[in-house]
Motif scaffolding. Structure first.
Motif, mmCIF file in Angstrom:
data_model
loop_
_atom_site.group_PDB
_atom_site.id
_atom_site.type_symbol
_atom_site.label_atom_id
_atom_site.label_comp_id
_atom_site.label_asym_id
_atom_site.label_seq_id
_atom_site.Cartn_x
_atom_site.Cartn_y
_atom_site.Cartn_z
ATOM 1 N N GLY A 266 68.859 42.333 145.385
ATOM 2 C CA GLY A 266 67.471 42.038 145.709
ATOM 3 C C GLY A 266 66.597 41.701 144.518
ATOM 4 N N PHE A 267 67.138 41.826 143.292
ATOM 5 C CA PHE A 267 66.350 41.517 142.097
ATOM 6 C C PHE A 267 66.655 40.086 141.656
ATOM 7 C CE2 PHE A 267 65.720 41.140 137.545
ATOM 8 C CZ PHE A 267 64.478 41.736 137.357
ATOM 9 N N HIS A 268 65.608 39.285 141.461
ATOM 10 C CA HIS A 268 65.807 37.896 141.053
ATOM 11 C C HIS A 268 64.721 37.481 140.074
ATOM 12 C CE1 HIS A 268 68.913 37.327 144.083
ATOM 13 N NE2 HIS A 268 68.098 37.871 144.974
ATOM 14 N N VAL A 269 65.096 36.612 139.156
ATOM 15 C CA VAL A 269 64.159 36.011 138.214
ATOM 16 C C VAL A 269 64.085 34.530 138.535
ATOM 17 C CG1 VAL A 269 63.621 35.585 135.793
ATOM 18 C CG2 VAL A 269 64.787 37.698 136.445
ATOM 19 N N THR A 270 62.895 34.033 138.774
ATOM 20 C CA THR A 270 62.748 32.635 139.171
ATOM 21 C C THR A 270 63.262 31.703 138.073
ATOM 22 O OG1 THR A 270 60.484 32.628 138.312
ATOM 23 C CG2 THR A 270 60.772 33.124 140.647
ATOM 24 N N THR A 271 63.763 30.551 138.517
ATOM 25 C CA THR A 271 64.321 29.571 137.593
ATOM 26 C C THR A 271 63.209 28.853 136.839
ATOM 27 O OG1 THR A 271 66.213 29.232 139.061
ATOM 28 C CG2 THR A 271 65.769 27.526 137.425
ATOM 29 N N GLN A 272 63.430 28.691 135.532
ATOM 30 C CA GLN A 272 62.435 28.017 134.696
ATOM 31 C C GLN A 272 63.118 27.544 133.426
ATOM 32 O OE1 GLN A 272 58.745 30.209 133.965
ATOM 33 N NE2 GLN A 272 58.708 29.429 131.868
ATOM 34 N N GLU A 273 62.916 26.284 133.091
ATOM 35 C CA GLU A 273 63.543 25.748 131.883
ATOM 36 C C GLU A 273 62.791 26.215 130.639
ATOM 37 O OE1 GLU A 273 64.856 21.611 131.823
ATOM 38 O OE2 GLU A 273 64.275 21.456 133.935
ATOM 39 N N LEU A 274 63.487 26.165 129.515
ATOM 40 C CA LEU A 274 62.867 26.503 128.239
ATOM 41 C C LEU A 274 61.751 25.520 127.922
ATOM 42 C CD1 LEU A 274 65.932 27.334 125.962
ATOM 43 C CD2 LEU A 274 64.152 28.922 126.660
ATOM 44 N N SER A 275 60.637 26.058 127.434
ATOM 45 C CA SER A 275 59.532 25.177 127.085
ATOM 46 C C SER A 275 58.817 25.614 125.806
ATOM 47 C CB SER A 275 58.513 25.118 128.233
ATOM 48 O OG SER A 275 58.034 26.427 128.533
ATOM 49 N N GLY A 276 58.887 26.898 125.478
ATOM 50 C CA GLY A 276 58.125 27.411 124.345
ATOM 51 C C GLY A 276 58.830 27.239 123.016
ATOM 52 N N GLU A 277 58.092 27.558 121.968
ATOM 53 C CA GLU A 277 58.594 27.524 120.603
ATOM 54 C C GLU A 277 58.499 28.926 120.002
ATOM 55 O OE1 GLU A 277 59.789 25.001 118.416
ATOM 56 O OE2 GLU A 277 60.120 23.967 120.325
ATOM 57 N N PRO A 278 59.363 29.260 119.053
ATOM 58 C CA PRO A 278 59.256 30.570 118.403
ATOM 59 C C PRO A 278 57.919 30.712 117.689
ATOM 60 C CG PRO A 278 61.365 29.523 117.906
ATOM 61 C CD PRO A 278 60.511 28.490 118.568
ATOM 62 N N PRO A 279 57.308 31.903 117.734
ATOM 63 C CA PRO A 279 56.036 32.093 117.029
ATOM 64 C C PRO A 279 56.247 32.102 115.530
ATOM 65 C CG PRO A 279 56.833 34.177 117.879
ATOM 66 C CD PRO A 279 57.760 33.134 118.408
ATOM 67 N N ALA A 280 55.224 31.685 114.802
ATOM 68 C CA ALA A 280 55.286 31.741 113.336
ATOM 69 C C ALA A 280 55.147 33.195 112.893
ATOM 70 C CB ALA A 280 54.172 30.897 112.729
ATOM 71 N N LEU A 281 56.006 33.607 111.974
ATOM 72 C CA LEU A 281 56.036 34.997 111.525
ATOM 73 C C LEU A 281 56.098 35.057 110.007
ATOM 74 C CD1 LEU A 281 58.700 36.362 114.040
ATOM 75 C CD2 LEU A 281 56.244 36.719 114.161
ATOM 76 N N ASP A 282 55.579 36.140 109.481
ATOM 77 C CA ASP A 282 55.672 36.407 108.051
ATOM 78 C C ASP A 282 56.578 37.608 107.851
ATOM 79 O OD1 ASP A 282 55.383 36.755 105.361
ATOM 80 O OD2 ASP A 282 53.312 37.481 105.453
ATOM 81 N N ALA A 283 57.723 37.395 107.217
ATOM 82 C CA ALA A 283 58.686 38.481 107.028
ATOM 83 C C ALA A 283 58.232 39.486 105.981
ATOM 84 C CB ALA A 283 60.054 37.911 106.626
ATOM 85 N N GLY A 284 57.214 39.150 105.194
ATOM 86 C CA GLY A 284 56.757 40.081 104.170
ATOM 87 C C GLY A 284 57.784 40.231 103.053
ATOM 88 N N LEU A 285 57.699 41.337 102.342
ATOM 89 C CA LEU A 285 58.615 41.610 101.239
ATOM 90 C C LEU A 285 59.669 42.621 101.679
ATOM 91 C CD1 LEU A 285 56.046 41.958 98.315
ATOM 92 C CD2 LEU A 285 57.492 39.980 98.849
#
Length: 491
Positions: A266-285
């Motif tokens: 009974g659990f389902h995740v609706t179908t959806q194609e990839l559309s987003g981009e990875p967020p910009a991140l700062d890894a720091g030191l």
């Protein structure tokens, strides 16, 4: 003015009893070889203050509404997370139990009995005539006892308990980070499969039209039966790939259901194609990482707890001092039990020191020291793995970004090749095998591009997880329990 001994020295005695000394090594965090910078340059652009990992709900940086809903379900109903919450509650209870040793213990043991004394009972040499006696005895005693922590054994035990409590808090945060990161990774993998399925569906539709065209040309005597067979083979193979890919999608959907604490049916995740981009991140030191990873903080707090246990073990070499006081009422007549003349009391102190223990204390100290050495090694290993994970993910994102650019060019070239092969086939310049080959190449390259896009998002999730998900070790300062008068009066 004359003063008694107790009046003169009571303040000094109280000071000694309350402060005492604390045996065992003073805790110092073990050093970890830390690189000055990451070897792999950060892949997107120069870092900006806005690029720090969002505090708490880091997954919102991806701007995926369905992912946010799934994460909320996981935080509310995931059973692994609930078990971690229960373990933290246990750690708090154990710390409260350790702190209770700072307070005096008070007991009451009422007794009512009727007994018969023997007429031949011993008289301890006193020449008296005895006879059997039957009597009642009613007692309402209170006992107060307190072990003075002269050498810090109890304080070291409390120190170890508080460090373990903070390790439990870090463990809870680490479990929360692992669960949310796993949910995000599975979600983006599911979206990658959706994209690949959409590619296959579009390819099946194109191939079906191509098969109809080739069949019509074959029936008109223009195309050969080989052309029809080749196009049909590619169509059926593509349909098979789609069927198998649906199975993989179901497996990831089931994994998401378990993470969300929901039954799979009974659990389902609706179908959806990839559309987003990875967020910009700062890894720091790299040096910042030791304060941003909950698993590193947990290992460090376990190291502090192990260090305190050495002090607990060493305190066994020193004598113990117990203060006690007894009071209450004793009477043979229950109606006179609470009379002033029935009152009894006693105060005193006992000191104890083990002389020979067969090497037990020395063995306990060695055991505690070995435990500390193991905790230091575990801390080093955890920190080194943290550096490795960040470096791996930075490298992976850098490579995947380059791969995405070249793969987009490959897809564009493959589409041109299909158009050219189709035109040349229609013009009778080449066999249909060239068209089939171009279609296969296009399908393979489109699938590869979808896989790269999915891997970029999953790797960005892993990088956020490797960076600690916006967590900071300073939050552990609130994970402690202070002794209170209220606790002293609790049962």
């Amino acid at each position: 003015m004359r003063h008694t001994f107790a009046e003169l020295f009571a303040p000094a005695i109280v000071l000694v009893f309350s402060s005492g000394c604390t045996v065992g090594p003073k805790y110092q965090r073990a050093s970890v070889p830390t690189p000055a910078n990451w070897e792999t340059p950060q892949p997107w652009r120069p870092s900006d203050p806005k690029d720090t990992v969002p505090k708490g709900e880091w997954w919102k940086a991806f701007h995926e509404d369905q992912l946010e809903a799934l994460e909320a379900k996981a935080l509310d109903a995931n059973q692994t997370l609930k078990a971690a919450v229960a373990r933290y509650a246990q750690a708090r209870a154990l710390t409260s139990q350790a702190i209770s040793a700072l307070h005096p213990q008070m007991n009451v043991a009422p007794l009512a009995q009727r007994q018969r004394l023997s007429g031949n009972r011993p008289t301890s040499g006193v020449p008296i005539t005895l006879r059997p006696v039957t009597q009642n005895s009613f007692t309402l005693p209170f006992t107060v006892s307190y072990e003075v922590d002269l050498f810090g054994g109890r304080r070291r035990n409390i120190e170890a308990s508080e460090a373990s409590l903070q390790a439990g808090a870090a463990d809870l945060e680490n479990v929360r980070l692992v669960i949310t990161a796993e949910m995000a990774s599975d979600y983006f993998t599911l979206r990658q499969l959706d994209s690949e399925l959409a590619i296959l569906d579009r390819t099946v539709a194109t191939l079906d039209k191509g098969l109809q065209l080739v069949t019509a040309r074959h029936e008109g005597g223009i195309a050969s039966g080989l052309d029809v067979a080749q196009e049909e083979t590619l169509l059926r193979t593509t349909q098979t790939q789609a069927t198998l890919l649906h199975q993989q999608r179901d497996q990831f959907e089931h994994a998401i259901a378990v993470l969300a604490g929901q039954p799979v049916p009974g659990f389902h995740v609706t179908t959806q194609e990839l559309s987003g981009e990875p967020p910009a991140l700062d890894a720091g030191l790299p040096s910042d990482l030791l304060e941003r990873r909950p698993d590193v903080a947990e290992a460090e707090r376990q190291m502090a707890a192990a260090n305190a246990q050495i002090g607990v073990a060493r305190s066994a070499y020193f004598p113990s001092l117990n203060l006690f006081g007894n009071g209450g009422w004793l009477s043979g007549d229950v109606t006179k039990l609470l009379n002033v003349s029935s009152a009894v009391w006693a105060v005193g102190a006992t000191a104890a020191e083990a002389i020979f223990t067969g090497g037990a204390r020395r063995a306990q100290v060695k055991f505690a020291q070995a435990g500390y050495d193991a905790a230091v090694a575990n801390y080093h290993e955890t920190a080194l793995n943290a550096f490795r994970e960040v470096e791996d993910d930075l490298t992976g994102l850098s490579i995947l970004n380059d791969a995405k650019t070249t793969q987009q060019q490959a897809v564009a070239a493959a589409r041109r090749a299909v158009d050219i092969a189709s035109d040349r086939y229609t013009g009778g310049l080449v066999s249909y095998l060239d068209v089939v080959s171009a279609q296969q190449t296009l399908l393979s390259n489109e699938q590869q591009l979808a896989a790269i896009q999915g891997e970029r998002l999953v790797t960005s999730v892993l990088l956020i997880k490797a960076l600690g998900g916006g967590w900071d070790a300073s939050s552990l300062a609130t994970a402690r329990i202070k002794p209170t008068i209220k606790q002293a009066l609790q049962p």
